[in-house]
Design an enzyme around this catalytic site. Structure first.
Site, short mmCIF file in Angstrom:
data_model
loop_
_atom_site.label_atom_id
_atom_site.label_comp_id
_atom_site.label_asym_id
_atom_site.label_seq_id
_atom_site.Cartn_x
_atom_site.Cartn_y
_atom_site.Cartn_z
N GLY A 131 36.42 38.15 47.54
CA GLY A 131 37.81 37.70 47.64
C GLY A 131 38.31 37.04 46.36
N ASN A 165 43.05 30.07 55.70
CA ASN A 165 41.65 29.89 56.05
C ASN A 165 41.34 28.57 56.73
OD1 ASN A 165 42.42 29.47 53.16
ND2 ASN A 165 40.52 28.29 53.16
N GLN A 222 40.94 36.32 55.31
CA GLN A 222 40.66 35.81 56.66
C GLN A 222 41.12 36.76 57.77
OE1 GLN A 222 38.87 33.17 57.66
NE2 GLN A 222 38.47 32.44 55.60
N SER A 271 37.25 40.49 51.68
CA SER A 271 35.87 40.11 51.33
C SER A 271 34.94 40.43 52.50
CB SER A 271 35.86 38.61 51.02
OG SER A 271 34.56 38.20 50.70
N THR A 293 28.15 48.71 36.96
CA THR A 293 27.46 49.58 37.90
C THR A 293 27.76 49.11 39.32
OG1 THR A 293 25.72 49.96 36.29
CG2 THR A 293 25.15 50.40 38.60
N CYS A 329 35.19 17.69 50.05
CA CYS A 329 34.57 16.43 49.66
C CYS A 329 33.55 16.71 48.58
CB CYS A 329 33.89 15.85 50.89
SG CYS A 329 33.03 14.34 50.60
N1 PLP Z 1 40.71 33.71 50.04
C1 PLP Z 1 40.53 33.14 51.24
C2 PLP Z 1 41.71 32.98 52.16
C3 PLP Z 1 39.26 32.71 51.65
O1 PLP Z 1 39.11 32.15 52.85
C4 PLP Z 1 38.17 32.87 50.74
C5 PLP Z 1 36.83 32.39 51.11
O2 PLP Z 1 36.66 31.47 51.86
C6 PLP Z 1 38.41 33.49 49.51
C7 PLP Z 1 39.69 33.89 49.19
C8 PLP Z 1 37.29 33.74 48.54
O3 PLP Z 1 36.51 34.81 48.97
P1 PLP Z 1 35.03 35.04 48.40
O4 PLP Z 1 34.16 33.99 49.01
O5 PLP Z 1 34.63 36.41 48.84
O6 PLP Z 1 35.10 34.94 46.92
#
Ligand code: PLP
Length: 388
Positions: free
Chosen positions: A71, A151, A179, A199, A237, A325
């Site tokens: 992601g 998220n 998400q 992702s 690759t 945190c």
């Molecule tokens: N975007 C959102 C909304 C996410 O929740 C996350 C991961 O928690 C990411 C991007 C990043 O994805 P990745 O962990 O595959 O790099």
């Protein structure tokens, strides 16, 4: 003690069927998909099968799918790639205050490179107002990036409406669907999106692999300059085991989506109701209806989120805090602060994210344990009785 995992929004275990699909790619199907010999061509077949599955799952064509490392890379690719390639047209980007750092930080980086970034506010449910998007567009706007669902709080954004506005103004539109991909139905045409990030590890696939959907004809700079893989857009690759795992995870998610949606919504609502009935001075963060089927984010006044999370962990329940945190600083979640929560309430928030292996008895166990933990912590809290 049996542990109950309720942090699926952070990551999921790999589905055993996904793992079985990946295993041959390590020792037998190990060829490089870019090689012309038969080992390479066998690997290429597996690669293109996965691409076909992923493309079908979002209503795209296979050449619109670029495999990435996840992601974060997909978001960086979309934002920087569009910004750099379209710089002669304009230098303005629109995004929202509740995006993941994988979107906000590339935008901040681009600000240092001379781009203007408008960060739109959200209302108290975490929803972006499409009218705010419309008003923010200028002749220099090259990209709008608003996430499909958040998220932390699970709010689902009015993406199709924002996509329509973007199209009317001929501005490219990116959505971070990390998400939602594999959890909600997605059709890139219906959502009017030009770019979409996903992702694998959020849908029971492996970590370190994902994809970016890039609508045909979209002007975007290459992300990794190297070989000709992914139409020269992302040299390196291919991570064949990961990509095959993503394809399998996507296929399984498609089969289970409807059933999982109903099951998880039932548990989600049971948990929200149960907490409201058993624990006074709590509130649900995020949208009451337009929310992910697996997300429950609760603000509990007068208690620290970290203390609740650790106590629950000791009781065998794994969840996460709404605040980030670190050992150096205690920073409130930018998402919860954007909703208008005080720093105290933001620090007193917990996220429970349910998943494929969650059972009704897990929710019952949580509802048994959680009220007593809150009572005990409130009795010790210096904020006790203040309602903060
Ligand atoms: N975007 C959102 C909304 C996410 O929740 C996350 C991961 O928690 C990411 C991007 C990043 O994805 P990745 O962990 O595959 O790099």
């Amino acid at each position: 003690m049996k542990k109950i995992y309720l942090d699926y929004a952070a990551t999921c275990p790999v589905d055993p069927e996904v793992l079985s699909a990946m295993i041959p790619c390590f020792c037998d199907l190990f060829g490089n998909p870019s090689s012309f010999h038969s080992y390479g061509q066998d690997a290429k077949k597996a690669l293109e099968n996965a691409r076909h599955t992923v493309a079908c799952s979002i209503g795209a064509s296979p050449d619109e799918v670029v495999f990435t490392s996840g992601g974060t890379e997909s978001d960086n690719f979309a934002i920087k790639g569009v910004a750099y390639r379209n710089r002669s047209r304009g230098n303005h980007i629109i995004t929202s205050s509740i995006e993941h750092h994988a979107v906000l930080n590339p935008c901040r980086f681009l600000q240092q490179e001379g781009f203007d970034v408008t960060v739109l506010p959200v209302d108290s449910t975490g929803t972006v107002d499409p009218d705010d998007v419309r008003k923010a567009i200028t002749p220099k706007t090259v990209l709008i990036s608003v996430m499909h669902a958040n998220n932390e709080i699970g709010t689902i954004e009015p993406i199709a409406v924002i996509g329509t506005i973007a199209r009317e103004h001929e501005v490219l539109f990116h959505t971070d669907a990390v998400q939602t991909y594999g959890h909600l139905p997605i059709n890139v045409e219906e959502l009017h999106t030009d770019l979409l990030s996903a992702s694998a590890h959020k849908l029971y696939g492996p970590k370190g692999v994902g994809f970016l959907y890039v609508k045909k004809g979209t002007k975007i700079a290459s992300f990794m300059h190297g070989g000709e893989q992914e139409q020269g857009r992302r040299g390196s690759t291919h991570n064949l085991p990961g990509i095959v795992g993503l394809g399998k995870a996507s296929e399984i998610a498609g089969w289970l989506m409807k059933e999982e949606d109903e099951r998880l919504k039932h548990y989600r609502d049971m948990l929200i109701r149960g907490i409201e009935e058993r624990i006074p001075r709590t509130r649900l963060n995020g949208h009451p209806v337009q929310r992910l089927p697996n997300n429950v984010n609760i603000a509990v006044s007068e208690v620290e989120g970290e203390s609740m999370m650790l106590e629950l962990d000791m009781g065998g329940i794994i969840c996460s805090t709404g605040s980030a945190c670190s050992s150096m600083s205690l920073e409130s979640s930018h998402v919860l602060i954007s909703l208008g929560l005080s720093h105290e309430l933001a620090h007193g928030s917990l996220r429970f994210s349910l998943g494929r292996y969650t059972k009704e008895e897990d929710i019952e166990r949580l509802l048994e344990l959680f009220p007593a933990i809150v009572r005990r912590l409130r009795a010790l809290s210096p904020l006790c009785g203040t309602g903060r």
